[in-house]
Design a protein around this motif. Structure first.
Motif, PDB file in Angstrom:
ATOM      1  N   LYS A 142       0.839  -1.199   0.000  1.00 31.38           N
ATOM      2  CA  LYS A 142       0.000   0.000   0.000  1.00 31.38           C
ATOM      3  C   LYS A 142       0.868   1.240   0.000  1.00 31.38           C
ATOM      4  O   LYS A 142       2.042   1.203   0.361  1.00 31.38           O
ATOM      5  CB  LYS A 142      -0.917   0.018   1.215  1.00 31.38           C
ATOM      6  CG  LYS A 142      -0.134   0.179   2.520  1.00 31.38           C
ATOM      7  CD  LYS A 142      -1.031   0.349   3.706  1.00 31.38           C
ATOM      8  CE  LYS A 142      -0.173   0.477   4.954  1.00 31.38           C
ATOM      9  NZ  LYS A 142      -0.631   1.430   5.883  1.00 31.38           N
ATOM     10  N   SER A 143       0.270   2.319  -0.388  1.00 34.66           N
ATOM     11  CA  SER A 143       0.895   3.630  -0.303  1.00 34.66           C
ATOM     12  C   SER A 143       0.162   4.405   0.781  1.00 34.66           C
ATOM     13  O   SER A 143      -1.048   4.643   0.663  1.00 34.66           O
ATOM     14  CB  SER A 143       0.788   4.359  -1.647  1.00 34.66           C
ATOM     15  OG  SER A 143       0.977   5.749  -1.464  1.00 34.66           O
ATOM     16  N   ASP A 144       0.870   4.791   1.832  1.00 34.42           N
ATOM     17  CA  ASP A 144       0.237   5.548   2.911  1.00 34.42           C
ATOM     18  C   ASP A 144      -0.327   6.866   2.383  1.00 34.42           C
ATOM     19  O   ASP A 144      -1.376   7.324   2.828  1.00 34.42           O
ATOM     20  CB  ASP A 144       1.233   5.816   4.043  1.00 34.42           C
ATOM     21  CG  ASP A 144       1.563   4.555   4.826  1.00 34.42           C
ATOM     22  OD1 ASP A 144       0.700   3.651   4.901  1.00 34.42           O
ATOM     23  OD2 ASP A 144       2.682   4.459   5.358  1.00 34.42           O
ATOM     24  N   GLU A 145       0.376   7.471   1.423  1.00 38.42           N
ATOM     25  CA  GLU A 145      -0.085   8.737   0.846  1.00 38.42           C
ATOM     26  C   GLU A 145      -1.408   8.548   0.103  1.00 38.42           C
ATOM     27  O   GLU A 145      -2.318   9.362   0.221  1.00 38.42           O
ATOM     28  CB  GLU A 145       0.977   9.311  -0.090  1.00 38.42           C
ATOM     29  CG  GLU A 145       0.668  10.713  -0.554  1.00 38.42           C
ATOM     30  CD  GLU A 145       1.814  11.307  -1.358  1.00 38.42           C
ATOM     31  OE1 GLU A 145       1.968  12.534  -1.269  1.00 38.42           O
ATOM     32  OE2 GLU A 145       2.519  10.571  -2.065  1.00 38.42           O
ATOM     33  N   LEU A 146      -1.536   7.458  -0.663  1.00 34.00           N
ATOM     34  CA  LEU A 146      -2.783   7.165  -1.370  1.00 34.00           C
ATOM     35  C   LEU A 146      -3.930   7.000  -0.379  1.00 34.00           C
ATOM     36  O   LEU A 146      -5.023   7.553  -0.578  1.00 34.00           O
ATOM     37  CB  LEU A 146      -2.642   5.895  -2.217  1.00 34.00           C
ATOM     38  CG  LEU A 146      -3.923   5.409  -2.887  1.00 34.00           C
ATOM     39  CD1 LEU A 146      -4.262   6.291  -4.079  1.00 34.00           C
ATOM     40  CD2 LEU A 146      -3.792   3.961  -3.301  1.00 34.00           C
ATOM     41  N   VAL A 147      -3.695   6.275   0.697  1.00 37.14           N
ATOM     42  CA  VAL A 147      -4.725   6.054   1.720  1.00 37.14           C
ATOM     43  C   VAL A 147      -5.126   7.385   2.342  1.00 37.14           C
ATOM     44  O   VAL A 147      -6.309   7.698   2.482  1.00 37.14           O
ATOM     45  CB  VAL A 147      -4.235   5.065   2.800  1.00 37.14           C
ATOM     46  CG1 VAL A 147      -5.233   4.962   3.951  1.00 37.14           C
ATOM     47  CG2 VAL A 147      -3.962   3.696   2.198  1.00 37.14           C
TER      48      VAL A 147
END
Length: 195
Positions: A142-147
Protein backbone atom coordinates in the motif's frame (compact mmCIF):
# COMPACT_ATOMS: atom_id res chain seq x y z
CA UNK A 1 13.84 5.84 30.08
CA UNK A 2 10.53 6.77 28.47
CA UNK A 3 9.60 10.45 28.33
CA UNK A 4 5.95 9.58 29.00
CA UNK A 5 6.32 7.99 32.42
CA UNK A 6 2.57 8.18 33.18
CA UNK A 7 1.76 6.17 30.04
CA UNK A 8 4.37 3.53 30.94
CA UNK A 9 2.94 3.34 34.47
CA UNK A 10 -0.61 2.97 33.07
CA UNK A 11 0.54 0.20 30.68
CA UNK A 12 2.34 -1.66 33.48
CA UNK A 13 -0.77 -1.49 35.66
CA UNK A 14 -3.56 -2.10 33.12
CA UNK A 15 -1.84 -3.45 29.98
CA UNK A 16 -2.89 -2.15 26.59
CA UNK A 17 -6.36 -0.66 26.83
CA UNK A 18 -8.47 -1.10 23.73
CA UNK A 19 -10.53 2.04 23.34
CA UNK A 20 -10.56 2.71 19.58
CA UNK A 21 -10.06 0.70 16.38
CA UNK A 22 -6.48 1.93 15.90
CA UNK A 23 -5.62 0.16 19.19
CA UNK A 24 -6.22 -3.26 17.60
CA UNK A 25 -5.26 -2.79 13.92
CA UNK A 26 -1.82 -4.17 13.06
CA UNK A 27 0.44 -3.33 10.15
CA UNK A 28 1.69 -5.70 8.91
CA UNK A 29 -0.19 -8.89 9.68
CA UNK A 30 1.99 -12.02 9.48
CA UNK A 31 0.10 -14.79 7.68
CA UNK A 32 2.80 -17.45 7.73
CA UNK A 33 0.34 -19.95 9.22
CA UNK A 34 -1.59 -20.05 5.90
CA UNK A 35 1.14 -22.13 4.28
CA UNK A 36 0.83 -20.13 1.05
CA UNK A 37 4.09 -19.87 -0.84
CA UNK A 38 5.41 -16.33 -1.21
CA UNK A 39 6.55 -16.73 -4.82
CA UNK A 40 3.59 -18.80 -6.00
CA UNK A 41 0.67 -17.04 -7.67
CA UNK A 42 -2.51 -17.31 -5.62
CA UNK A 43 -5.92 -15.68 -5.78
CA UNK A 44 -7.86 -13.73 -3.18
CA UNK A 45 -10.10 -16.79 -2.88
CA UNK A 46 -7.03 -18.96 -2.09
CA UNK A 47 -5.97 -16.48 0.60
CA UNK A 48 -9.49 -16.31 2.04
CA UNK A 49 -9.77 -20.12 2.11
CA UNK A 50 -6.35 -20.45 3.79
CA UNK A 51 -7.40 -17.91 6.44
CA UNK A 52 -10.72 -19.64 7.11
CA UNK A 53 -9.06 -23.07 7.24
CA UNK A 54 -6.79 -21.65 9.94
CA UNK A 55 -9.38 -19.37 11.57
CA UNK A 56 -8.00 -19.90 15.09
CA UNK A 57 -4.56 -18.74 13.97
CA UNK A 58 -6.06 -15.79 12.08
CA UNK A 59 -8.07 -14.70 15.13
CA UNK A 60 -4.88 -14.76 17.19
CA UNK A 61 -3.10 -12.66 14.55
CA UNK A 62 -5.97 -10.16 14.42
CA UNK A 63 -5.69 -9.50 18.14
CA UNK A 64 -8.01 -9.14 21.12
CA UNK A 65 -11.78 -9.41 21.03
CA UNK A 66 -12.44 -10.61 17.46
CA UNK A 67 -15.27 -13.07 16.80
CA UNK A 68 -15.82 -14.59 13.36
CA UNK A 69 -19.25 -14.08 11.80
CA UNK A 70 -19.14 -14.98 8.10
CA UNK A 71 -17.31 -15.08 4.79
CA UNK A 72 -18.54 -13.81 1.42
CA UNK A 73 -21.46 -12.08 3.15
CA UNK A 74 -23.87 -10.86 0.49
CA UNK A 75 -25.82 -7.64 0.66
CA UNK A 76 -27.93 -6.18 -2.10
CA UNK A 77 -29.52 -2.94 -3.18
CA UNK A 78 -30.94 -1.71 -6.50
CA UNK A 79 -30.81 -5.32 -7.79
CA UNK A 80 -27.02 -5.40 -7.42
CA UNK A 81 -25.21 -7.88 -5.20
CA UNK A 82 -22.00 -7.23 -3.27
CA UNK A 83 -19.91 -9.71 -1.31
CA UNK A 84 -17.79 -8.82 1.69
CA UNK A 85 -14.83 -11.20 2.08
CA UNK A 86 -14.78 -11.61 5.88
CA UNK A 87 -17.01 -10.28 8.66
CA UNK A 88 -15.91 -10.19 12.30
CA UNK A 89 -17.34 -8.60 15.41
CA UNK A 90 -15.06 -7.10 18.04
CA UNK A 91 -16.66 -7.48 21.45
CA UNK A 92 -14.21 -5.04 23.11
CA UNK A 93 -14.83 -2.27 20.57
CA UNK A 94 -18.51 -3.32 20.25
CA UNK A 95 -18.50 -3.01 16.48
CA UNK A 96 -18.47 -4.96 13.24
CA UNK A 97 -15.13 -5.34 11.51
CA UNK A 98 -15.14 -5.95 7.76
CA UNK A 99 -12.05 -7.34 6.05
CA UNK A 100 -11.50 -7.14 2.31
CA UNK A 101 -8.56 -9.11 0.91
CA UNK A 102 -6.30 -7.83 -1.89
CA UNK A 103 -3.48 -9.92 -3.32
CA UNK A 104 -1.68 -6.97 -4.92
CA UNK A 105 -1.21 -3.23 -4.53
CA UNK A 106 -3.99 -1.29 -2.86
CA UNK A 107 -5.88 1.00 -5.26
CA UNK A 108 -8.09 4.00 -4.50
CA UNK A 109 -11.07 2.07 -5.91
CA UNK A 110 -10.56 -0.54 -3.17
CA UNK A 111 -10.83 2.19 -0.54
CA UNK A 112 -14.04 3.51 -2.12
CA UNK A 113 -15.54 0.03 -2.20
CA UNK A 114 -14.68 -0.48 1.48
CA UNK A 115 -16.26 2.89 2.30
CA UNK A 116 -19.49 1.65 0.68
CA UNK A 117 -19.34 -1.60 2.72
CA UNK A 118 -18.80 0.31 5.97
CA UNK A 119 -21.63 2.75 5.15
CA UNK A 120 -24.00 -0.14 4.40
CA UNK A 121 -23.21 -1.91 7.68
CA UNK A 122 -23.54 1.32 9.67
CA UNK A 123 -26.94 2.10 8.12
CA UNK A 124 -28.57 -1.32 7.83
CA UNK A 125 -26.78 -3.90 10.00
CA UNK A 126 -25.36 -2.43 13.21
CA UNK A 127 -27.58 -1.73 16.18
CA UNK A 128 -27.98 1.79 17.57
CA UNK A 129 -26.00 0.95 20.71
CA UNK A 130 -23.07 -0.47 18.71
CA UNK A 131 -20.10 1.59 17.59
CA UNK A 132 -19.39 2.46 13.93
CA UNK A 133 -18.19 -0.34 11.65
CA UNK A 134 -14.44 -0.72 11.07
CA UNK A 135 -13.10 -1.64 7.64
CA UNK A 136 -9.71 -3.28 7.11
CA UNK A 137 -8.21 -3.67 3.66
CA UNK A 138 -5.63 -6.42 3.95
CA UNK A 139 -3.24 -5.99 1.01
CA UNK A 140 0.19 -7.08 -0.14
CA UNK A 141 1.39 -3.49 -0.49
CA UNK A 142 0.00 0.00 0.00
CA UNK A 143 0.90 3.63 -0.30
CA UNK A 144 0.24 5.55 2.91
CA UNK A 145 -0.09 8.74 0.85
CA UNK A 146 -2.78 7.16 -1.37
CA UNK A 147 -4.73 6.05 1.72
CA UNK A 148 -4.39 9.48 3.33
CA UNK A 149 -5.53 11.33 0.19
CA UNK A 150 -8.45 8.99 -0.53
CA UNK A 151 -10.02 8.68 2.91
CA UNK A 152 -11.36 11.43 5.17
CA UNK A 153 -9.31 12.09 8.31
CA UNK A 154 -11.94 10.64 10.65
CA UNK A 155 -12.42 7.48 8.59
CA UNK A 156 -12.86 4.14 10.31
CA UNK A 157 -11.07 2.36 7.45
CA UNK A 158 -7.56 1.01 7.74
CA UNK A 159 -5.21 -0.39 5.14
CA UNK A 160 -2.79 -2.97 6.52
CA UNK A 161 -0.20 -4.95 4.66
CA UNK A 162 0.27 -8.64 5.15
CA UNK A 163 3.38 -10.76 4.86
CA UNK A 164 3.27 -14.46 4.19
CA UNK A 165 6.53 -14.96 6.07
CA UNK A 166 8.55 -13.10 8.64
CA UNK A 167 11.57 -11.38 7.11
CA UNK A 168 14.97 -13.03 7.41
CA UNK A 169 17.31 -11.89 10.17
CA UNK A 170 19.25 -9.72 7.68
CA UNK A 171 16.07 -8.14 6.26
CA UNK A 172 14.77 -7.46 9.75
CA UNK A 173 18.06 -5.86 10.76
CA UNK A 174 17.95 -3.60 7.68
CA UNK A 175 14.33 -2.61 8.44
CA UNK A 176 15.29 -1.71 12.02
CA UNK A 177 18.27 0.34 10.82
CA UNK A 178 16.07 2.17 8.29
CA UNK A 179 13.45 2.88 10.97
CA UNK A 180 16.16 4.14 13.34
CA UNK A 181 17.55 6.51 10.65
CA UNK A 182 14.02 7.76 9.87
CA UNK A 183 13.29 8.32 13.57
CA UNK A 184 16.59 10.17 14.08
CA UNK A 185 15.97 12.37 11.03
CA UNK A 186 12.48 13.21 12.31
CA UNK A 187 13.75 13.71 15.88
CA UNK A 188 16.55 16.04 14.68
CA UNK A 189 13.97 18.24 12.90
CA UNK A 190 11.86 18.59 16.06
CA UNK A 191 14.69 19.60 18.41
CA UNK A 192 16.42 22.82 17.34
CA UNK A 193 20.17 22.99 17.73
CA UNK A 194 21.01 24.73 21.01
CA UNK A 195 24.27 26.24 19.69
Amino acid sequence: MSRDKEEVKRLSTHGQLIEKPADVIKNPYILEFTGLEECKAFSEHDLETALIDKIEHFLLELGKGFLFESRQKRFSFENRHFYVDLIFYNRLLRCYTIIDLKIGDLKHQDLGQMQMYVNYFDRYVKLDEENPTVGILLCLSKSDELVELTLPKDSNIYASEYQLYLPSKEELKKQLEDAQREWEAHHDKEIPDSN
